[in-house]
Design a protein around this motif. Structure first.
Motif: not given
Length: 80
Positions: A40-46
């Motif tokens: 599960i890749l959580i790609v966070d935009g800061h």
């Protein structure tokens, strides 16, 4: 050619300021006990609300969870 009934999958979740929602979402995916869930890749935009901190804790608790950064801060970039 045969197609597997349970293909290997990665789940990608783009996020921005989702501290209250990310843990329940991740736990629902993990609770499914899908046999071929790779990650599960959580790609966070800061995020500025503690989302990244919450994901770091989740990644320590669940080996399939990983935090990635999305410096462009747009959903399509996170999915790419």
């Amino acid at each position: 050619m045969s197609v597997s009934k349970n293909p290997s999958v990665s789940i990608i979740i783009p996020t921005y300021n989702e501290v209250n929602n990310i843990e329940p979402v991740v736990e629902k995916f993990l609770a499914s006990q899908y046999s071929n869930l790779l990650e599960i890749l959580i790609v966070d935009g800061h995020s500025t609300d503690g989302t990244q901190d919450k994901v770091i804790v989740l990644s320590h608790n669940y080996s399939k969870v990983r935090l990635l950064e999305n410096p462009r801060r747009i959903q399509s970039a996170a999915l790419n």
